[in-house]
Design an enzyme around this catalytic site. Structure first.
Site, short mmCIF file in Angstrom:
data_model
loop_
_atom_site.label_atom_id
_atom_site.label_comp_id
_atom_site.label_asym_id
_atom_site.label_seq_id
_atom_site.Cartn_x
_atom_site.Cartn_y
_atom_site.Cartn_z
N GLY A 109 0.81 -1.21 0.00
CA GLY A 109 0.00 0.00 0.00
C GLY A 109 0.84 1.25 0.00
O GLY A 109 0.44 2.29 -0.52
N GLU A 116 10.77 -4.28 1.15
CA GLU A 116 10.25 -4.98 2.33
C GLU A 116 10.41 -6.49 2.18
O GLU A 116 10.80 -7.17 3.13
CB GLU A 116 8.77 -4.64 2.52
CG GLU A 116 8.52 -3.21 2.99
CD GLU A 116 7.06 -2.84 2.99
OE1 GLU A 116 6.67 -1.98 3.79
OE2 GLU A 116 6.30 -3.39 2.16
#
Length: 236
Positions: A109, A116
């Site tokens: 998002g 990540e």
């Protein structure tokens, strides 16, 4: 396309609980997002009290937060291992159904899912911080794909062949698309309810021009789910 929902109290409880997992000498992956920000803040307070850690940020945002919190930073190629990664999620599969993909996530998002993922995957332990609004019986949000700019038309065609509907993520406060920290574009791909996240993850990974997708399958070890009433721990 950030996820809405979850109170600040719930997010703080999850983030601060995850920060308690950090031990002296650890290398910690620092995820991106509003819930992880509370973990970074708490780790910074522990550093001020004498805790020795090194952080690996996954985005410009988490790097800035870590610097403000006084957390020493490093990189993957400068350490032997990542002891713990703390990161949020847009959706987490959490159900009693034994056939479900427990702990599978949709992330991205904040358009940081490529960095990540490689930090979370490198960690000995990956802890998810979330609030109840992120829990679901089945993944059904759009799946973000970070794509090379020149490859966008090819990737979009392949996504449609796989049953998805791609849309270019537009920036909110400037004209044009969102550009990731890596200089790439983001396609948000609607697939409807996702019954087999692992199979879809493999399909998306095989598309030329896709840098990374937002399906995180078989990576999360634990989730700390904060709420107004307290905190629950989920083991995957």
């Amino acid at each position: 396309m950030k996820t809405e929902g979850g109170t600040e109290t719930a997010k703080r409880r999850a983030g601060e609980r995850a920060a308690e997992e950090v031990e002296d000498g650890d290398v910690v992956g620092l995820g991106t997002g509003s819930t992880t920000a509370y973990a970074i803040e708490a780790i910074g307070e522990a550093v001020a009290d004498g805790l020795e850690v090194q952080g690996i940020p996954t985005s410009f945002q988490s790097r800035q937060l870590a610097l403000e919190a006084g957390i020493p930073l490093t990189t993957l190629d400068a350490v032997e291992t990542v002891d713990l990664a703390i990161d949020g999620a847009d959706q987490v599969v959490d159900t009693d159904d034994p056939e479900a993909a427990h702990g599978a996530l949709i992330k991205g998002g904040g358009a940081a899912h490529a960095r990540e993922k490689f930090v979370d995957a490198a960690a000995e332990r990956f802890v998810v911080v979330a609030d109840p609004s992120k829990l679901t019986d089945r993944l059904e949000r759009s799946v973000p794909l970070e794509v090379l700019p020149d490859a966008r038309p090819v990737v979009a065609d392949r996504v449609r062949e796989a049953g998805g509907e791609p849309s270019l993520r537009e920036a909110e406060r400037k004209d044009g698309p969102v550009v990731t920290d890596n200089g790439n574009l983001v396609l948000d791909c609607e697939f409807g309810p996702i019954d087999d996240p692992g199979a879809l993850a493999s399909t998306l990974s095989s598309i030329p021009g896709v840098v990374e997708h937002g399906l995180f399958v078989d990576l999360a070890d634990t989730a700390y789910v904060g709420s107004e009433e307290g905190l629950e721990v989920r083991e995957y």
